[in-house]
Design a protein around this motif. Structure first.
Motif, mmCIF file in Angstrom:
data_model
loop_
_atom_site.group_PDB
_atom_site.id
_atom_site.type_symbol
_atom_site.label_atom_id
_atom_site.label_comp_id
_atom_site.label_asym_id
_atom_site.label_seq_id
_atom_site.Cartn_x
_atom_site.Cartn_y
_atom_site.Cartn_z
ATOM 1 N N UNK A 61 -7.607 -9.338 5.495
ATOM 2 C CA UNK A 61 -7.906 -10.672 4.969
ATOM 3 C C UNK A 61 -6.832 -11.660 5.431
ATOM 4 N N UNK A 62 -5.559 -11.262 5.230
ATOM 5 C CA UNK A 62 -4.489 -12.202 5.563
ATOM 6 C C UNK A 62 -4.423 -12.471 7.065
ATOM 7 N N UNK A 63 -4.637 -11.420 7.859
ATOM 8 C CA UNK A 63 -4.630 -11.626 9.316
ATOM 9 C C UNK A 63 -5.775 -12.543 9.736
ATOM 10 N N UNK B 227 -6.770 -13.157 -2.632
ATOM 11 C CA UNK B 227 -5.389 -12.712 -2.778
ATOM 12 C C UNK B 227 -5.336 -11.242 -3.183
ATOM 13 N N UNK B 228 -6.259 -10.894 -4.093
ATOM 14 C CA UNK B 228 -6.305 -9.495 -4.533
ATOM 15 C C UNK B 228 -6.610 -8.547 -3.386
ATOM 16 N N UNK B 229 -7.285 -9.076 -2.365
ATOM 17 C CA UNK B 229 -7.765 -8.235 -1.264
ATOM 18 C C UNK B 229 -6.985 -8.480 0.016
ATOM 19 N N UNK C 293 -4.742 -7.310 1.863
ATOM 20 C CA UNK C 293 -4.510 -6.309 2.912
ATOM 21 C C UNK C 293 -5.765 -5.544 3.292
ATOM 22 N N UNK C 294 -6.876 -5.817 2.614
ATOM 23 C CA UNK C 294 -8.113 -5.099 2.940
ATOM 24 C C UNK C 294 -8.630 -5.517 4.300
ATOM 25 N N UNK C 295 -9.197 -4.563 5.044
ATOM 26 C CA UNK C 295 -9.832 -4.970 6.295
ATOM 27 C C UNK C 295 -11.065 -5.827 6.021
ATOM 28 N N UNK C 296 -11.361 -6.730 6.951
ATOM 29 C CA UNK C 296 -12.475 -7.666 6.811
ATOM 30 C C UNK C 296 -13.785 -6.999 6.425
ATOM 31 N N UNK C 297 -14.021 -5.804 6.954
ATOM 32 C CA UNK C 297 -15.291 -5.109 6.696
ATOM 33 C C UNK C 297 -15.417 -4.588 5.273
ATOM 34 N N UNK C 298 -14.276 -4.402 4.598
ATOM 35 C CA UNK C 298 -14.321 -3.841 3.247
ATOM 36 C C UNK C 298 -14.682 -4.898 2.216
ATOM 37 N N UNK C 299 -14.795 -6.142 2.636
ATOM 38 C CA UNK C 299 -15.084 -7.215 1.692
ATOM 39 C C UNK C 299 -16.569 -7.266 1.381
ATOM 40 N N UNK C 300 -16.888 -7.729 0.193
ATOM 41 C CA UNK C 300 -18.290 -7.988 -0.142
ATOM 42 C C UNK C 300 -18.751 -9.217 0.649
ATOM 43 N N UNK D 174 -14.694 -19.534 4.768
ATOM 44 C CA UNK D 174 -14.436 -20.921 4.361
ATOM 45 C C UNK D 174 -12.921 -21.159 4.289
ATOM 46 N N UNK D 175 -12.200 -20.182 3.691
ATOM 47 C CA UNK D 175 -10.747 -20.313 3.570
ATOM 48 C C UNK D 175 -10.095 -20.532 4.925
ATOM 49 N N UNK D 176 -10.593 -19.812 5.910
ATOM 50 C CA UNK D 176 -10.007 -19.901 7.245
ATOM 51 C C UNK D 176 -10.106 -21.320 7.808
ATOM 52 N N UNK D 177 -11.240 -21.977 7.598
ATOM 53 C CA UNK D 177 -11.350 -23.326 8.176
ATOM 54 C C UNK D 177 -10.536 -24.357 7.381
ATOM 55 N N UNK D 178 -10.136 -24.018 6.146
ATOM 56 C CA UNK D 178 -9.314 -24.957 5.379
ATOM 57 C C UNK D 178 -7.911 -25.082 5.964
#
Ligand code: ATP
Length: 235
Positions: free
Chosen positions: A98-100, A126-128, A130-137, A146-150
């Protein structure tokens, strides 16, 4: 309505190769407004966002952002002017955390949100972190996109079907996200198929059919014209 719109699209035409898809799209968005483009599959909503962003090969007409003509500018210059797009496919890198993913885009304007500010807006991320992008709902992926474009500092956001394929409870969450962004002063164009959702999050709506805007409603008018709208959308 008074005042100069932040985004004024007039007579926008667009092509995919030989195929003429946009036939003079006209609409405007004032600063701080949330506006939707509603319409059936293939009506030209995504293509309109692409044409605004300058990522459609051939386009003509006028797209004024903050008074400046965007037609003729390369997409990078349009992004630098302050318009950001969140595409339907979201573009999350599954091998990155997520952070990357959040750290990926260049900050194109001063005043872009920091990763900390984005976490404040979307505590789930924030809770997620370190999770890889694929593990997200699906909903978390949408918030990440959306966060990324902010981070870009753009105040004008083009969101392409953020609710597509998401469960009703997540759709509500996305609705709260959009309300938060509006409160933060963002101006948003939202492509939607779900007009119940559209009426709860947006101020005004434009109906797109065969590459043109054929009608427009405020959210109050939309509630009073559901039959007409159902006919437009074929639902
Ligand atoms: P959807 O909800 O399906 O995305 P839409 O309103 O966003 O609908 P567009 O994706 O803008 O519709 O498509 C408008 C028209 O352009 C359609 O007829 C579609 O088939 C065509 N089209 C879309 N993408 C391309 C492409 N890459 N090349 C050629 N034609 C395309």
């Amino acid at each position: 309505r008074t005042g100069t719109p932040l985004l004024a699209v007039e007579g926008l035409e667009g092509w995919y190769g030989e195929s003429h898809v946009l036939h003079g799209v006209t609409f405007d968005v004032r600063e701080g407004e949330v506006v939707t483009l509603l319409g059936r599959n293939g009506a030209g909503k995504t293509t309109t966002l692409k044409a605004i962003m300058g990522v459609l090969g051939q386009r003509s007409g006028s797209v004024k952002f903050d008074g400046q003509e965007m037609i003729g500018l390369p997409s990078r210059a349009i992004a630098r002017a302050g318009i950001a797009i969140c595409p339907e496919e979201r573009g999350i890198f599954s091998s990155l955390s997520v952070e990357e993913n959040l750290l990926l885009p260049p900050q194109v304007k001063p005043g872009g949100m920091t990763v900390e500010q984005i976490y404040e807006l979307f505590p789930n991320l924030k809770e997620r972190l370190s999770s890889p992008g694929t593990k997200l709902s699906g909903g978390e992926q949408q918030m990440l996109a959306i966060g990324r474009i902010l981070r870009t500092g753009s105040k004008m956001l083009l969101l392409d079907e953020p609710t597509e394929g998401l469960a009703p409870v997540i759709v509500k969450q996305i609705g709260r996200t959009i309300a938060k962004l509006k409160k933060e002063g963002f101006t948003i164009v939202l492509v939607e198929q779900n007009f119940h959702f559209a009426s709860t999050v947006a101020d005004r709506h434009y109906v797109v059919e065969q590459g043109e805007v054929i009608d427009t409603f405020t959210s109050e008018e939309l509630e009073q014209n559901l039959d007409k709208l159902r006919a437009y959308l074929g639902v």
